[in-house]
Design an enzyme around this catalytic site. Structure first.
Site, PDB file in Angstrom:
ATOM      1  N   ASP A 196       0.843  -1.202   0.000  1.00 24.24           N
ATOM      2  CA  ASP A 196       0.000   0.000   0.000  1.00 24.24           C
ATOM      3  C   ASP A 196       0.877   1.250   0.000  1.00 24.24           C
ATOM      4  O   ASP A 196       1.633   1.491   0.951  1.00 24.24           O
ATOM      5  CB  ASP A 196      -0.889  -0.010   1.246  1.00 24.24           C
ATOM      6  CG  ASP A 196      -1.790   1.213   1.310  1.00 24.24           C
ATOM      7  OD1 ASP A 196      -2.965   1.110   0.914  1.00 24.24           O
ATOM      8  OD2 ASP A 196      -1.330   2.284   1.766  1.00 24.24           O
ATOM      9  N   LYS A 247      -2.948   5.889  -4.248  1.00 26.36           N
ATOM     10  CA  LYS A 247      -4.031   6.829  -3.926  1.00 26.36           C
ATOM     11  C   LYS A 247      -3.832   8.159  -4.638  1.00 26.36           C
ATOM     12  O   LYS A 247      -2.693   8.589  -4.852  1.00 26.36           O
ATOM     13  CB  LYS A 247      -4.077   7.083  -2.412  1.00 26.36           C
ATOM     14  CG  LYS A 247      -4.033   5.801  -1.574  1.00 26.36           C
ATOM     15  CD  LYS A 247      -3.944   6.078  -0.090  1.00 26.36           C
ATOM     16  CE  LYS A 247      -3.660   4.811   0.670  1.00 26.36           C
ATOM     17  NZ  LYS A 247      -2.235   4.463   0.717  1.00 26.36           N
ATOM     18  N   TYR A 268       3.074   9.966  -0.489  1.00 22.64           N
ATOM     19  CA  TYR A 268       4.172   9.366   0.289  1.00 22.64           C
ATOM     20  C   TYR A 268       5.523   9.592  -0.387  1.00 22.64           C
ATOM     21  O   TYR A 268       6.564   9.393   0.227  1.00 22.64           O
ATOM     22  CB  TYR A 268       3.967   7.864   0.467  1.00 22.64           C
ATOM     23  CG  TYR A 268       2.708   7.434   1.165  1.00 22.64           C
ATOM     24  CD1 TYR A 268       1.884   8.340   1.832  1.00 22.64           C
ATOM     25  CD2 TYR A 268       2.318   6.094   1.148  1.00 22.64           C
ATOM     26  CE1 TYR A 268       0.717   7.920   2.461  1.00 22.64           C
ATOM     27  CE2 TYR A 268       1.156   5.670   1.773  1.00 22.64           C
ATOM     28  CZ  TYR A 268       0.357   6.587   2.419  1.00 22.64           C
ATOM     29  OH  TYR A 268      -0.794   6.166   3.034  1.00 22.64           O
ATOM     30  N   HIS A 270      -7.610   9.709  -1.401  1.00 19.02           N
ATOM     31  CA  HIS A 270      -6.893   9.741  -0.124  1.00 19.02           C
ATOM     32  C   HIS A 270      -7.691  10.395   1.010  1.00 19.02           C
ATOM     33  O   HIS A 270      -7.665   9.931   2.148  1.00 19.02           O
ATOM     34  CB  HIS A 270      -5.542  10.446  -0.304  1.00 19.02           C
ATOM     35  CG  HIS A 270      -4.480   9.908   0.596  1.00 19.02           C
ATOM     36  ND1 HIS A 270      -3.174   9.734   0.193  1.00 19.02           N
ATOM     37  CD2 HIS A 270      -4.522   9.491   1.881  1.00 19.02           C
ATOM     38  CE1 HIS A 270      -2.468   9.248   1.203  1.00 19.02           C
ATOM     39  NE2 HIS A 270      -3.273   9.090   2.224  1.00 19.02           N
ATOM     40  N   SER A 323       6.707  -1.009   8.630  1.00 18.51           N
ATOM     41  CA  SER A 323       7.983  -1.013   9.343  1.00 18.51           C
ATOM     42  C   SER A 323       9.097  -0.983   8.302  1.00 18.51           C
ATOM     43  O   SER A 323       8.901  -1.421   7.172  1.00 18.51           O
ATOM     44  CB  SER A 323       8.135  -2.261  10.225  1.00 18.51           C
ATOM     45  OG  SER A 323       9.372  -2.209  10.907  1.00 18.51           O
TER      46      SER A 323
END
Length: 274
Positions: free
Chosen positions: A43, A73, A48, A106, A230
């Site tokens: 994802d 998104k 980002y 988003h 992570s």
């Protein structure tokens, strides 16, 4: 791996790998590790700024494309019908893909009142076969109702902040009624406060699991799609190792009591950043 079936028949891994706040250069080794561990759902999002990094990891992988499930998104500044179509093409290029499996709005940013037109662009992409499924993020019930009234395709997914301190039961009930899957971002809660709760640590001790594994397992049994993030290889592995135990009804009841309706991210109606 466990899969859920979305409202259009598409199968989606219930546990995916998120890359929010992962810098582009770190996204490549993180996604590579996730794929090695067994994740098949990744994802990302335009905002980002790591679609290139994700794309590099996908290109280097020998996993067949049809076994992967890639989500991205459209960002707030790209909303509107034509803008969304352009933004999608740019995301596809950065990812180095021919299609994405799931494309999401988003935020609704209701102040700008563009999300219906944006969603109609998603419907076009879906009908043209450029995406396998479409949906939204951070939509409250009133935003979803408007889409259901004014658009043709029921969103497959609503990705929202969800964790034991924000269980989203009313929104979840509405989504379930309309066959929309709730997907949890920030599933371990930003800052990790909930990881130290006595209920969570007690359950973790009982199963010889970590608090994070207990919360991810709770999401799976709560019937959420869940995308922990992570960049630490051992954590990426640990977060995936949740299919060999099950929380009891009593554990789930104790977890249900943790809800505080406590957000760490913005309330969707107040998000107006472009």
């Amino acid at each position: 791996m466990q899969y859920v079936t979305l409202n259009n028949g598409l199968k989606m891994p219930q546990l995916g790998f998120g890359v929010w706040q992962v810098p582009d250069e770190e996204a490549t080794p993180a996604v590579a590790k996730a794929l090695e561990v067994g994740y098949r759902s990744i994802d990302t999002a335009k905002v980002y700024q790591n679609e290139n990094g994700v794309g590099r990891a996908l290109a280097a992988s020998d996993i067949p494309r049809e076994e992967l499930f890639i989500t991205t998104k459209v960002w707030n500044s790209d909303q509107g019908y034509e803008n969304t179509l352009k933004a999608f093409d740019a995301s596809l290029e950065r990812l180095g893909l021919d299609y994405v499996d799931l494309y999401l709005i988003h935020w609704p940013t209701p102040e700008f009142d563009e999300y219906v037109d944006t969603y109609k662009a998603l419907e076009k992409l879906y009908k043209d076969g450029k995406v396998k499924a479409i949906g939204v993020c951070n939509f409250n019930v009133e935003h979803l109702e408007r889409l259901l009234n004014e658009c043709d395709v029921v969103p497959a997914v609503n990705q929202v902040e969800c964790h034991p301190y924000l269980q989203q039961s009313e929104l979840k009930a509405f989504c379930k009624e309309h066959d929309i899957y709730l997907e949890a971002w920030s599933p371990l809660m930003q800052g990790g406060e909930v990881l130290n709760h006595d209920v969570v640590t007690g359950i973790a001790q009982k199963y010889s699991k970590t608090p994070a594994q207990v919360i991810i397992r709770w999401h799976l049994q709560y019937e959420n799609i869940v995308i922990p993030k992570s960049v630490t290889p051992s954590r990426i592995e640990e977060n995936f190792n949740v299919f060999d135990f099950e929380l009891s009804k009593e554990d789930m009841a104790e977890m249900a009591k943790l809800n505080r309706n406590q957000r760490k991210g913005p309330e969707p109606n107040e998000m107006n950043v472009r």
